[in-house]
Write a protein that holds these residues in place. Sequence first.
Motif, PDB file in Angstrom:
ATOM      1  N   SER A 212       0.906  -1.086  -0.070  1.00  0.00           N
ATOM      2  CA  SER A 212       0.120   0.313   0.197  1.00  0.00           C
ATOM      3  C   SER A 212       1.120   0.622  -0.329  1.00  0.00           C
ATOM      4  O   SER A 212       0.383   2.325  -0.240  1.00  0.00           O
ATOM      5  N   LYS A 213       2.419   1.272   0.288  1.00  0.00           N
ATOM      6  CA  LYS A 213       2.581   1.452   0.376  1.00  0.00           C
ATOM      7  C   LYS A 213       3.222   2.459  -1.223  1.00  0.00           C
ATOM      8  O   LYS A 213       4.783   3.196  -1.556  1.00  0.00           O
ATOM      9  N   GLY A 214       3.448   1.712  -1.844  1.00  0.00           N
ATOM     10  CA  GLY A 214       3.805   2.087  -3.627  1.00  0.00           C
ATOM     11  C   GLY A 214       5.006   0.580  -3.371  1.00  0.00           C
ATOM     12  O   GLY A 214       5.875   0.860  -4.404  1.00  0.00           O
ATOM     13  N   GLU A 215       5.853   0.099  -2.362  1.00  0.00           N
ATOM     14  CA  GLU A 215       6.841  -0.333  -2.529  1.00  0.00           C
ATOM     15  C   GLU A 215       7.160  -2.074  -3.858  1.00  0.00           C
ATOM     16  O   GLU A 215       5.152  -2.343  -3.197  1.00  0.00           O
ATOM     17  N   LYS A 216       7.866  -2.661  -4.308  1.00  0.00           N
ATOM     18  CA  LYS A 216       7.463  -3.620  -5.094  1.00  0.00           C
ATOM     19  C   LYS A 216       8.482  -4.279  -4.858  1.00  0.00           C
ATOM     20  O   LYS A 216       9.760  -3.882  -5.294  1.00  0.00           O
ATOM     21  N   ARG A 217       7.972  -5.878  -4.598  1.00  0.00           N
ATOM     22  CA  ARG A 217       9.124  -6.315  -4.766  1.00  0.00           C
ATOM     23  C   ARG A 217       8.837  -7.981  -5.535  1.00  0.00           C
ATOM     24  O   ARG A 217       7.179  -8.042  -5.964  1.00  0.00           O
ATOM     25  N   GLU A 218       9.649  -8.759  -6.102  1.00  0.00           N
ATOM     26  CA  GLU A 218       9.613 -10.201  -6.562  1.00  0.00           C
ATOM     27  C   GLU A 218      10.665 -10.986  -5.976  1.00  0.00           C
ATOM     28  O   GLU A 218      11.252 -10.623  -5.446  1.00  0.00           O
ATOM     29  N   ARG A 219       9.634 -12.479  -5.863  1.00  0.00           N
ATOM     30  CA  ARG A 219      10.374 -13.006  -4.843  1.00  0.00           C
ATOM     31  C   ARG A 219       9.997 -14.148  -5.752  1.00  0.00           C
ATOM     32  O   ARG A 219       8.812 -14.951  -5.822  1.00  0.00           O
ATOM     33  N   THR A 220      10.955 -15.791  -6.167  1.00  0.00           N
ATOM     34  CA  THR A 220      10.618 -17.143  -6.649  1.00  0.00           C
ATOM     35  C   THR A 220      10.796 -18.469  -5.838  1.00  0.00           C
ATOM     36  O   THR A 220      12.337 -18.365  -5.559  1.00  0.00           O
ATOM     37  N   VAL A 221      10.050 -18.857  -5.547  1.00  0.00           N
ATOM     38  CA  VAL A 221      10.146 -19.920  -4.597  1.00  0.00           C
ATOM     39  C   VAL A 221       9.666 -21.345  -5.001  1.00  0.00           C
ATOM     40  O   VAL A 221       9.758 -21.670  -6.072  1.00  0.00           O
ATOM     41  N   ALA A 222      11.217 -22.061  -5.940  1.00  0.00           N
ATOM     42  CA  ALA A 222      12.099 -22.794  -6.141  1.00  0.00           C
ATOM     43  C   ALA A 222      10.584 -24.832  -5.503  1.00  0.00           C
ATOM     44  O   ALA A 222      10.826 -24.025  -3.962  1.00  0.00           O
ATOM     45  N   PRO A 223      11.139 -25.443  -6.118  1.00  0.00           N
ATOM     46  CA  PRO A 223      10.528 -26.663  -5.432  1.00  0.00           C
ATOM     47  C   PRO A 223      10.953 -26.851  -3.990  1.00  0.00           C
ATOM     48  O   PRO A 223      12.412 -27.042  -4.689  1.00  0.00           O
ATOM     49  N   GLY A 224      10.849 -27.633  -3.625  1.00  0.00           N
ATOM     50  CA  GLY A 224      11.643 -27.756  -1.790  1.00  0.00           C
ATOM     51  C   GLY A 224      12.225 -26.777  -1.212  1.00  0.00           C
ATOM     52  O   GLY A 224      12.830 -27.238  -0.252  1.00  0.00           O
ATOM     53  N   THR A 225      11.942 -25.700  -1.081  1.00  0.00           N
ATOM     54  CA  THR A 225      12.409 -24.582  -0.591  1.00  0.00           C
ATOM     55  C   THR A 225      11.248 -23.170  -0.049  1.00  0.00           C
ATOM     56  O   THR A 225       9.647 -23.697  -0.808  1.00  0.00           O
ATOM     57  N   LYS A 226      11.518 -23.289   0.834  1.00  0.00           N
ATOM     58  CA  LYS A 226      10.821 -21.738   1.222  1.00  0.00           C
ATOM     59  C   LYS A 226      11.316 -20.206   0.444  1.00  0.00           C
ATOM     60  O   LYS A 226      12.541 -20.507   0.984  1.00  0.00           O
ATOM     61  N   GLY A 227      10.042 -19.556   0.500  1.00  0.00           N
ATOM     62  CA  GLY A 227      10.924 -18.243   0.850  1.00  0.00           C
ATOM     63  C   GLY A 227       9.256 -17.063   0.970  1.00  0.00           C
ATOM     64  O   GLY A 227       8.040 -17.697   0.596  1.00  0.00           O
ATOM     65  N   SER A 228      10.431 -15.945   1.453  1.00  0.00           N
ATOM     66  CA  SER A 228       8.965 -15.073   1.874  1.00  0.00           C
ATOM     67  C   SER A 228       9.337 -13.557   1.987  1.00  0.00           C
ATOM     68  O   SER A 228      10.295 -13.116   1.894  1.00  0.00           O
ATOM     69  N   GLU A 229       8.848 -12.655   1.817  1.00  0.00           N
ATOM     70  CA  GLU A 229       9.416 -11.086   2.021  1.00  0.00           C
ATOM     71  C   GLU A 229       8.685 -10.749   2.956  1.00  0.00           C
ATOM     72  O   GLU A 229       7.795 -10.963   3.799  1.00  0.00           O
ATOM     73  N   THR A 230       9.377 -10.665   4.283  1.00  0.00           N
ATOM     74  CA  THR A 230       8.616  -9.267   5.761  1.00  0.00           C
ATOM     75  C   THR A 230       8.806  -7.797   5.274  1.00  0.00           C
ATOM     76  O   THR A 230      10.021  -7.376   4.802  1.00  0.00           O
ATOM     77  N   PHE A 231       7.343  -7.196   5.627  1.00  0.00           N
ATOM     78  CA  PHE A 231       6.943  -5.698   5.109  1.00  0.00           C
ATOM     79  C   PHE A 231       7.102  -5.011   6.595  1.00  0.00           C
ATOM     80  O   PHE A 231       6.576  -5.710   8.188  1.00  0.00           O
ATOM     81  N   SER A 232       7.636  -4.081   6.945  1.00  0.00           N
ATOM     82  CA  SER A 232       7.384  -3.905   8.015  1.00  0.00           C
ATOM     83  C   SER A 232       5.927  -2.692   7.842  1.00  0.00           C
ATOM     84  O   SER A 232       4.987  -2.424   6.554  1.00  0.00           O
ATOM     85  N   ALA A 233       4.520  -3.004   9.238  1.00  0.00           N
ATOM     86  CA  ALA A 233       3.448  -2.934   9.172  1.00  0.00           C
ATOM     87  C   ALA A 233       2.491  -2.310  10.011  1.00  0.00           C
ATOM     88  O   ALA A 233       2.932  -2.362  10.566  1.00  0.00           O
ATOM     89  N   LYS A 234       1.629  -1.433   9.869  1.00  0.00           N
ATOM     90  CA  LYS A 234       0.256  -0.771  10.743  1.00  0.00           C
ATOM     91  C   LYS A 234      -0.319  -0.729  10.175  1.00  0.00           C
ATOM     92  O   LYS A 234      -0.797  -0.966   9.436  1.00  0.00           O
ATOM     93  N   GLU A 235      -1.432  -0.733  10.633  1.00  0.00           N
ATOM     94  CA  GLU A 235      -3.189  -0.871  10.859  1.00  0.00           C
ATOM     95  C   GLU A 235      -3.101   0.084   9.303  1.00  0.00           C
ATOM     96  O   GLU A 235      -2.524   1.236   9.607  1.00  0.00           O
ATOM     97  N   GLY A 236      -3.823  -0.256   8.371  1.00  0.00           N
ATOM     98  CA  GLY A 236      -4.396   0.432   7.721  1.00  0.00           C
ATOM     99  C   GLY A 236      -3.303  -0.461   5.406  1.00  0.00           C
ATOM    100  O   GLY A 236      -3.604  -0.344   4.650  1.00  0.00           O
ATOM    101  N   PHE A 237      -2.183  -1.110   6.661  1.00  0.00           N
ATOM    102  CA  PHE A 237      -0.853  -1.472   5.866  1.00  0.00           C
ATOM    103  C   PHE A 237      -1.310  -2.512   5.231  1.00  0.00           C
ATOM    104  O   PHE A 237      -2.024  -3.977   5.710  1.00  0.00           O
ATOM    105  N   PHE A 238      -1.761  -2.859   3.435  1.00  0.00           N
ATOM    106  CA  PHE A 238      -1.728  -4.340   2.784  1.00  0.00           C
ATOM    107  C   PHE A 238      -0.786  -4.095   2.166  1.00  0.00           C
ATOM    108  O   PHE A 238      -0.320  -3.719   1.223  1.00  0.00           O
ATOM    109  N   VAL A 239      -0.704  -5.301   1.603  1.00  0.00           N
ATOM    110  CA  VAL A 239      -0.009  -6.603   0.203  1.00  0.00           C
ATOM    111  C   VAL A 239      -0.771  -6.773  -0.787  1.00  0.00           C
ATOM    112  O   VAL A 239      -1.671  -7.711  -0.759  1.00  0.00           O
ATOM    113  N   ASN A 240      -0.654  -5.862  -1.919  1.00  0.00           N
ATOM    114  CA  ASN A 240      -1.367  -7.121  -3.080  1.00  0.00           C
ATOM    115  C   ASN A 240      -0.691  -7.946  -3.729  1.00  0.00           C
ATOM    116  O   ASN A 240       0.886  -8.066  -3.446  1.00  0.00           O
TER     117      ASN A 240
END
Length: 311
Positions: A212-240
């Motif tokens: 919701s702040k306009g930041e964009k990231r990309e991540r590809t999670v290969a088979p047999g692995t884990k992948g995630s992204e962590t964002f600073s957040a407060k009420e009203g924040f969301f991720v598409n």
Amino acid sequence: MNLSKSPLRRVAGLAAGAVLGLAGVAVAASPAYATDSVIGYSADCDTKTGDWVVTWTVTGNAPDGVEKFRFNAVKAEEGTPVKEVELPEYKVGNEYTYDTNKAITAVQRVEGTKTFARLGVEVEFDNQHKDLPRENTANFEGTCDKEKEQPPASPSPSSPSPSPSLPSEEPEIPDDLPGEPEPIFELTCDTMTIGFDNPKDSLPIKLGYETSKGEKRERTVAPGTKGSETFSAKEGFFVNLTITVTYEGETYSETVKVDYVEPAGCEDSEEPGLPVTGAAAGGIAGGAAALLAIGALLFVMARRRKVKFTA
């Protein structure tokens, strides 16, 4: 088609189980400091080189008026055996170099037989507040192996052309669908982590994040692995979150909105914020929606496979 025998039932069952499991977790966390730092990461297997690729993010969270921070200490390691490594993106110095409320990214490549990567930092903000030392560890499951080159296939002998055939009324739903990934969804009083634990028999999952702040990231999670992204957040924040997979030469995408919902206890507790596996109802719905989106893609792929032909 009999839906009771289709992959859709498996997807719906998994989603329902995820919601019930998350709803049963006790939620307890605490308020964020006026300024603090958060370490996030994602780990992928690079099958071209046989290396683990760990993408670290360090975010200095600060209120209005605090614009910069610096690293007073940085320690990056890999193991085992334990070995200290350099991350040039994170430089210790006297100048307040890095922008607050913005993820500072560094990439660490680790030999595929190693078991973990670890990052520890101490940061100081331009209001002279020194945050507590922070540390996070990426634990690897199994080994990351280099993909072997396949020899060229031998030409098959010529055979007579098959007689004309007609498709049956119902497409054949195969039993060997790719494995369903599990969502990674964690909240603290000031962060939100979103990703997937992708089973070995699944497909590569491309994740596109737009906040919701306009930041964009990309991540590809290969088979047999884990992948995630962590964002600073407060009420009203969301991720598409846009989830993309490619199957038999076709690409399918689905986008879901994941809202941040502050865990219970953030206003009353006096201890530092702790990660919470689970969330309030809105957060649970976001994680389940992401799982359903993946399930829907797999189902579409199954429906679009070649139909069963009869002579």
